[in-house]
Design a protein around this motif. Structure first.
Motif, short mmCIF file in Angstrom:
data_model
loop_
_atom_site.label_atom_id
_atom_site.label_comp_id
_atom_site.label_asym_id
_atom_site.label_seq_id
_atom_site.Cartn_x
_atom_site.Cartn_y
_atom_site.Cartn_z
N LYS A 1 0.84 -1.20 0.00
CA LYS A 1 0.00 0.00 0.00
C LYS A 1 0.87 1.25 0.00
CE LYS A 1 -4.15 -1.70 2.32
NZ LYS A 1 -4.99 -1.56 3.53
N GLY A 2 1.88 1.26 0.82
CA GLY A 2 2.78 2.41 0.87
C GLY A 2 3.52 2.62 -0.43
N GLY A 3 4.00 1.54 -1.01
CA GLY A 3 4.69 1.63 -2.30
C GLY A 3 3.78 2.13 -3.39
N ASN A 4 2.55 1.64 -3.42
CA ASN A 4 1.58 2.09 -4.43
C ASN A 4 1.24 3.57 -4.23
OD1 ASN A 4 1.47 -0.42 -5.63
ND2 ASN A 4 -0.34 -1.06 -4.48
N ALA A 5 1.06 3.98 -2.98
CA ALA A 5 0.74 5.38 -2.70
C ALA A 5 1.89 6.28 -3.14
CB ALA A 5 0.45 5.57 -1.22
#
Length: 91
Positions: free
Chosen positions: A79-83
């Motif tokens: 999720k953090g990488g995608n954000a």
């Protein structure tokens, strides 16, 4: 509370607190809670130093590690990488 002491005499502190919290929630809106949260955060920042925040961060991290497994960390990492990727694409 003194004026209702006869009506509340059979309530324990937990019940009184719950009822008080419910009454407060009904009589105040989101802005009220944002304001008291902001004031509390500012007061905490003024009365604590960097070591305080490091300590509560460490304790929180340790508690999270005890209560979550590898899948949890993989999920939040994705999720953090995608954000981050989405944020970089929008610049």
């Amino acid at each position: 509370m003194a004026r209702n002491s006869k009506n509340n005499s059979n309530m324990n502190m937990e019940e009184r607190g719950r009822k008080g919290g419910e009454a407060t929630a009904h009589s105040h809106n989101k802005d009220f809670y944002e304001e008291i949260g902001r004031k509390g955060g500012e007061a905490t920042a003024h009365s604590h130093n960097k070591d305080f925040y490091e300590e509560i961060g460490r304790k929180g991290g340790e508690a999270t590690a005890r209560s979550h497994d590898k899948d949890f960390y993989e999920r939040i990492g994705r999720k953090g990488g995608n954000a981050r990727q989405n944020n970089n694409n929008n610049k």
